[in-house]
Motif scaffolding. Structure first.
Motif, PDB file in Angstrom:
ATOM      1  N   LEU A 105      -2.960 -65.961 -25.501  1.00  0.00           N
ATOM      2  CA  LEU A 105      -1.685 -65.262 -25.336  1.00  0.00           C
ATOM      3  C   LEU A 105      -1.246 -65.268 -23.882  1.00  0.00           C
ATOM      4  CD1 LEU A 105       0.520 -63.585 -26.758  1.00  0.00           C
ATOM      5  CD2 LEU A 105      -0.853 -61.547 -26.303  1.00  0.00           C
ATOM      6  N   GLN A 106      -2.206 -65.107 -22.971  1.00  0.00           N
ATOM      7  CA  GLN A 106      -1.879 -65.151 -21.547  1.00  0.00           C
ATOM      8  C   GLN A 106      -1.277 -66.492 -21.156  1.00  0.00           C
ATOM      9  OE1 GLN A 106      -2.486 -62.609 -18.748  1.00  0.00           O
ATOM     10  NE2 GLN A 106      -0.819 -64.050 -18.339  1.00  0.00           N
ATOM     11  N   ASN A 107      -1.857 -67.583 -21.665  1.00  0.00           N
ATOM     12  CA  ASN A 107      -1.332 -68.922 -21.381  1.00  0.00           C
ATOM     13  C   ASN A 107       0.092 -69.082 -21.923  1.00  0.00           C
ATOM     14  OD1 ASN A 107      -3.699 -69.742 -20.108  1.00  0.00           O
ATOM     15  ND2 ASN A 107      -4.612 -70.478 -22.011  1.00  0.00           N
ATOM     16  N   GLN A 108       0.321 -68.540 -23.123  1.00  0.00           N
ATOM     17  CA  GLN A 108       1.648 -68.642 -23.723  1.00  0.00           C
ATOM     18  C   GLN A 108       2.669 -67.813 -22.960  1.00  0.00           C
ATOM     19  OE1 GLN A 108       1.503 -68.196 -28.136  1.00  0.00           O
ATOM     20  NE2 GLN A 108      -0.697 -68.454 -27.889  1.00  0.00           N
ATOM     21  N   ILE A 109       2.237 -66.639 -22.474  1.00  0.00           N
ATOM     22  CA  ILE A 109       3.138 -65.795 -21.694  1.00  0.00           C
ATOM     23  C   ILE A 109       3.506 -66.482 -20.380  1.00  0.00           C
ATOM     24  CG2 ILE A 109       3.225 -63.653 -20.345  1.00  0.00           C
ATOM     25  CD1 ILE A 109       1.713 -62.300 -22.615  1.00  0.00           C
ATOM     26  N   ASN A 110       2.524 -67.127 -19.760  1.00  0.00           N
ATOM     27  CA  ASN A 110       2.789 -67.844 -18.507  1.00  0.00           C
ATOM     28  C   ASN A 110       3.842 -68.934 -18.693  1.00  0.00           C
ATOM     29  OD1 ASN A 110       0.901 -66.277 -17.198  1.00  0.00           O
ATOM     30  ND2 ASN A 110      -0.753 -67.770 -17.405  1.00  0.00           N
ATOM     31  N   LYS A 111       3.811 -69.570 -19.874  1.00  0.00           N
ATOM     32  CA  LYS A 111       4.764 -70.653 -20.146  1.00  0.00           C
ATOM     33  C   LYS A 111       6.142 -70.123 -20.526  1.00  0.00           C
ATOM     34  CE  LYS A 111       1.265 -73.958 -21.796  1.00  0.00           C
ATOM     35  NZ  LYS A 111       0.766 -74.691 -22.994  1.00  0.00           N
ATOM     36  N   ASN A 112       6.162 -69.015 -21.266  1.00  0.00           N
ATOM     37  CA  ASN A 112       7.420 -68.532 -21.843  1.00  0.00           C
ATOM     38  C   ASN A 112       8.016 -67.318 -21.142  1.00  0.00           C
ATOM     39  OD1 ASN A 112       7.731 -70.202 -24.521  1.00  0.00           O
ATOM     40  ND2 ASN A 112       5.575 -69.629 -24.416  1.00  0.00           N
ATOM     41  N   LYS A 113       7.293 -66.781 -20.144  1.00  0.00           N
ATOM     42  CA  LYS A 113       7.786 -65.648 -19.373  1.00  0.00           C
ATOM     43  C   LYS A 113       8.227 -64.501 -20.285  1.00  0.00           C
ATOM     44  CE  LYS A 113       9.312 -68.548 -15.507  1.00  0.00           C
ATOM     45  NZ  LYS A 113      10.432 -68.949 -14.632  1.00  0.00           N
ATOM     46  N   LEU A 114       7.274 -64.003 -21.054  1.00  0.00           N
ATOM     47  CA  LEU A 114       7.588 -62.931 -21.998  1.00  0.00           C
ATOM     48  C   LEU A 114       7.588 -61.571 -21.321  1.00  0.00           C
ATOM     49  CD1 LEU A 114       5.682 -64.174 -25.132  1.00  0.00           C
ATOM     50  CD2 LEU A 114       8.063 -64.484 -24.528  1.00  0.00           C
ATOM     51  N   GLY A 115       7.849 -60.540 -22.122  1.00  0.00           N
ATOM     52  CA  GLY A 115       8.032 -59.203 -21.593  1.00  0.00           C
ATOM     53  C   GLY A 115       6.739 -58.461 -21.290  1.00  0.00           C
ATOM     54  N   LEU A 116       6.922 -57.223 -20.826  1.00  0.00           N
ATOM     55  CA  LEU A 116       5.797 -56.396 -20.419  1.00  0.00           C
ATOM     56  C   LEU A 116       4.929 -55.979 -21.597  1.00  0.00           C
ATOM     57  CD1 LEU A 116       7.624 -54.060 -17.861  1.00  0.00           C
ATOM     58  CD2 LEU A 116       6.028 -55.900 -17.340  1.00  0.00           C
ATOM     59  N   GLY A 117       5.532 -55.870 -22.780  1.00  0.00           N
ATOM     60  CA  GLY A 117       4.779 -55.398 -23.939  1.00  0.00           C
ATOM     61  C   GLY A 117       3.593 -56.285 -24.272  1.00  0.00           C
ATOM     62  N   GLN A 118       3.834 -57.590 -24.359  1.00  0.00           N
ATOM     63  CA  GLN A 118       2.741 -58.526 -24.657  1.00  0.00           C
ATOM     64  C   GLN A 118       1.701 -58.525 -23.534  1.00  0.00           C
ATOM     65  OE1 GLN A 118       5.953 -59.408 -24.998  1.00  0.00           O
ATOM     66  NE2 GLN A 118       6.219 -60.007 -27.127  1.00  0.00           N
ATOM     67  N   GLU A 119       2.174 -58.476 -22.293  1.00  0.00           N
ATOM     68  CA  GLU A 119       1.256 -58.473 -21.141  1.00  0.00           C
ATOM     69  C   GLU A 119       0.345 -57.246 -21.185  1.00  0.00           C
ATOM     70  OE1 GLU A 119      -0.489 -59.633 -17.518  1.00  0.00           O
ATOM     71  OE2 GLU A 119       0.997 -60.769 -18.680  1.00  0.00           O
ATOM     72  N   LYS A 120       0.946 -56.106 -21.466  1.00  0.00           N
ATOM     73  CA  LYS A 120       0.165 -54.868 -21.499  1.00  0.00           C
ATOM     74  C   LYS A 120      -0.840 -54.880 -22.645  1.00  0.00           C
ATOM     75  CE  LYS A 120       2.220 -51.070 -22.678  1.00  0.00           C
ATOM     76  NZ  LYS A 120       3.119 -49.898 -22.644  1.00  0.00           N
ATOM     77  N   ASN A 121      -0.406 -55.365 -23.805  1.00  0.00           N
ATOM     78  CA  ASN A 121      -1.291 -55.370 -24.967  1.00  0.00           C
ATOM     79  C   ASN A 121      -2.460 -56.333 -24.815  1.00  0.00           C
ATOM     80  OD1 ASN A 121       0.050 -53.394 -26.270  1.00  0.00           O
ATOM     81  ND2 ASN A 121       0.741 -54.620 -27.998  1.00  0.00           N
ATOM     82  N   LEU A 122      -2.213 -57.492 -24.213  1.00  0.00           N
ATOM     83  CA  LEU A 122      -3.332 -58.428 -24.062  1.00  0.00           C
ATOM     84  C   LEU A 122      -4.359 -57.865 -23.082  1.00  0.00           C
ATOM     85  CD1 LEU A 122      -3.749 -60.544 -21.414  1.00  0.00           C
ATOM     86  CD2 LEU A 122      -1.454 -61.223 -22.124  1.00  0.00           C
ATOM     87  N   ARG A 123      -3.889 -57.174 -22.049  1.00  0.00           N
ATOM     88  CA  ARG A 123      -4.824 -56.523 -21.118  1.00  0.00           C
ATOM     89  C   ARG A 123      -5.606 -55.424 -21.834  1.00  0.00           C
ATOM     90  NH1 ARG A 123      -5.196 -60.189 -17.159  1.00  0.00           N
ATOM     91  NH2 ARG A 123      -3.182 -60.647 -16.197  1.00  0.00           N
ATOM     92  N   LEU A 124      -4.904 -54.661 -22.653  1.00  0.00           N
ATOM     93  CA  LEU A 124      -5.539 -53.563 -23.384  1.00  0.00           C
ATOM     94  C   LEU A 124      -6.654 -54.060 -24.289  1.00  0.00           C
ATOM     95  CD1 LEU A 124      -5.834 -50.692 -24.566  1.00  0.00           C
ATOM     96  CD2 LEU A 124      -3.872 -51.218 -26.055  1.00  0.00           C
ATOM     97  N   PHE A 125      -6.326 -55.019 -25.184  1.00  0.00           N
ATOM     98  CA  PHE A 125      -7.320 -55.442 -26.186  1.00  0.00           C
ATOM     99  C   PHE A 125      -8.409 -56.314 -25.571  1.00  0.00           C
ATOM    100  CE2 PHE A 125      -4.013 -53.984 -29.063  1.00  0.00           C
ATOM    101  CZ  PHE A 125      -4.788 -53.248 -29.948  1.00  0.00           C
ATOM    102  N   LYS A 126      -8.079 -57.051 -24.527  1.00  0.00           N
ATOM    103  CA  LYS A 126      -9.141 -57.791 -23.840  1.00  0.00           C
ATOM    104  C   LYS A 126     -10.105 -56.808 -23.179  1.00  0.00           C
ATOM    105  CE  LYS A 126     -10.119 -61.593 -20.657  1.00  0.00           C
ATOM    106  NZ  LYS A 126      -9.550 -62.696 -19.830  1.00  0.00           N
ATOM    107  N   GLY A 127      -9.552 -55.781 -22.548  1.00  0.00           N
ATOM    108  CA  GLY A 127     -10.387 -54.776 -21.917  1.00  0.00           C
ATOM    109  C   GLY A 127     -11.265 -54.045 -22.923  1.00  0.00           C
ATOM    110  N   LEU A 128     -10.688 -53.667 -24.067  1.00  0.00           N
ATOM    111  CA  LEU A 128     -11.450 -52.970 -25.105  1.00  0.00           C
ATOM    112  C   LEU A 128     -12.584 -53.846 -25.640  1.00  0.00           C
ATOM    113  CD1 LEU A 128      -8.557 -51.277 -27.127  1.00  0.00           C
ATOM    114  CD2 LEU A 128     -10.095 -50.193 -25.468  1.00  0.00           C
ATOM    115  N   SER A 129     -12.290 -55.123 -25.850  1.00  0.00           N
ATOM    116  CA  SER A 129     -13.312 -56.043 -26.366  1.00  0.00           C
ATOM    117  C   SER A 129     -14.430 -56.235 -25.347  1.00  0.00           C
ATOM    118  CB  SER A 129     -12.684 -57.389 -26.726  1.00  0.00           C
ATOM    119  OG  SER A 129     -11.817 -57.271 -27.841  1.00  0.00           O
ATOM    120  N   LEU A 130     -14.058 -56.373 -24.078  1.00  0.00           N
ATOM    121  CA  LEU A 130     -15.077 -56.541 -23.031  1.00  0.00           C
ATOM    122  C   LEU A 130     -15.977 -55.308 -22.943  1.00  0.00           C
ATOM    123  CD1 LEU A 130     -12.861 -58.254 -20.311  1.00  0.00           C
ATOM    124  CD2 LEU A 130     -14.876 -59.278 -21.392  1.00  0.00           C
TER     125      LEU A 130
END
Length: 314
Positions: A157-182
């Motif tokens: 998702l991070q790679n896709q966001i870098n390519k498509n310049k998506l909003g804060l919602g996706q950025e925040k959620n990927l950080r959240l769930f990656k952090g929870l999984s780690l």
């Protein structure tokens, strides 16, 4: 009868009018908005019932002709795309409903159906569809306990966001769930770093984006700092939980007012006061120790000075 928020009331009135005209393409869209609002703030089983009715429409044999009939002639050549898009949207709504109901196996079942529909899908919204699937995969795999798969999805998702310049919602959620999984994988240092990055997005401009996920984020950070005994950090995230709860109460009051009772704001405030009192006592104790240490140092210096002065005299 349900107490309606302005947005829900608008779509509910629209739905009642469209039912009379039998414009199915418009009806499907309006039902989708009602389903999401009900899933977020109301009775989640009712949202699923409405989604079942919606899916019955978009998957019926006559839906293609109904859409073609209700579509402007200039774009009737896109009817197949419109019908397929509605079907994929219906799968997304099932995933959304089942995530809210915490029925993660069912959410994953419809995610697989959506993935199948995306095979050889090359329409203009294909990138957005892929991003949506990746984000859903990240969340579902986390709740299914497949933490490495969730991390893989968050990296994708991070790679896709870098390519498509998506909003804060996706950025925040990927950080959240990656952090929870780690954290689940006992990688506490990197997991905490990811959660703090998600928190920084909330602070910058993300207060009203995905409030349910904000609460999950702050609960986890509060729990983390509780284990480390850092009172100031605990107070910081209790404050943020209280802020998020106040925002969520505004929406719950329109749909299911009884849900407001589930918020334990008085207990949170009590916990905050207990932490503040403990921190004040700790600071006061530290200050007393410092004062005693300074006093002891002064006395020691005085005695040393007195001793050397006596030595000089004799």
């Amino acid at each position: 009868s349900i107490r309606c928020s302005p947005e829900y009331k608008y779509f509910l009135k629209a739905y009642e009018k469209i039912e009379q005209t039998k414009n199915y393409s418009q009806m499907v869209y309006v039902m989708d908005r009602l389903i999401h609002l009900q899933s977020d703030w109301g009775n989640k089983e009712k949202a699923l019932d409405l989604q079942n009715r919606r899916h019955a429409i978009v998957s019926s044999q006559g839906y293609f002709e109904e859409v073609k009939k209700s579509t402007r002639k200039a774009i009737q050549g896109n009817t197949e795309y419109l019908v397929r898009s509605d079907l994929m949207s219906s799968y997304q709504s099932y995933i959304y409903c089942y995530l809210k109901l915490k029925r993660y196996d069912s959410a994953n079942y419809y995610l697989e159906k959506l993935n199948y529909e995306l095979t050889n899908y090359t329409e203009i919204d294909s990138s957005w569809q892929t991003i949506w699937v990746t984000e859903a995969t990240m969340e579902i795999q986390y709740y299914l306990g497949n933490y490495n798969k969730s991390i893989e999805a968050s990296d994708s998702l991070q790679n896709q966001i870098n390519k498509n310049k998506l909003g804060l919602g996706q950025e925040k959620n990927l950080r959240l769930f990656k952090g929870l999984s780690l954290l689940k994988l006992d990688n506490h240092k990197e997991g905490l770093q990811q959660l703090l990055l998600a928190d920084s997005i909330f602070d910058s401009n993300g207060r009203n984006i995905y409030p349910h996920y904000n609460r999950l984020l702050f609960e986890k950070l509060y729990d983390y700092y509780t284990t480390t005994g850092e009172s100031e950090k605990q107070i910081e995230y209790l404050d943020k939980i209280i802020v998020v709860d106040s925002l969520m109460k505004v929406n719950y009051q329109y749909f299911e007012p009884e849900h407001i009772r589930l918020f334990e704001t008085p207990k949170l405030l009590e916990a905050k006061e207990t932490l503040i009192t403990g921190l004040q006592n700790k600071n006061e104790k530290s200050n007393r120790i410092i004062r005693w240490a300074v006093a002891a140092l002064i006395v020691s210096l005085f005695l040393i000075f007195y001793y050397f002065n006596r030595q000089v005299v004799y």
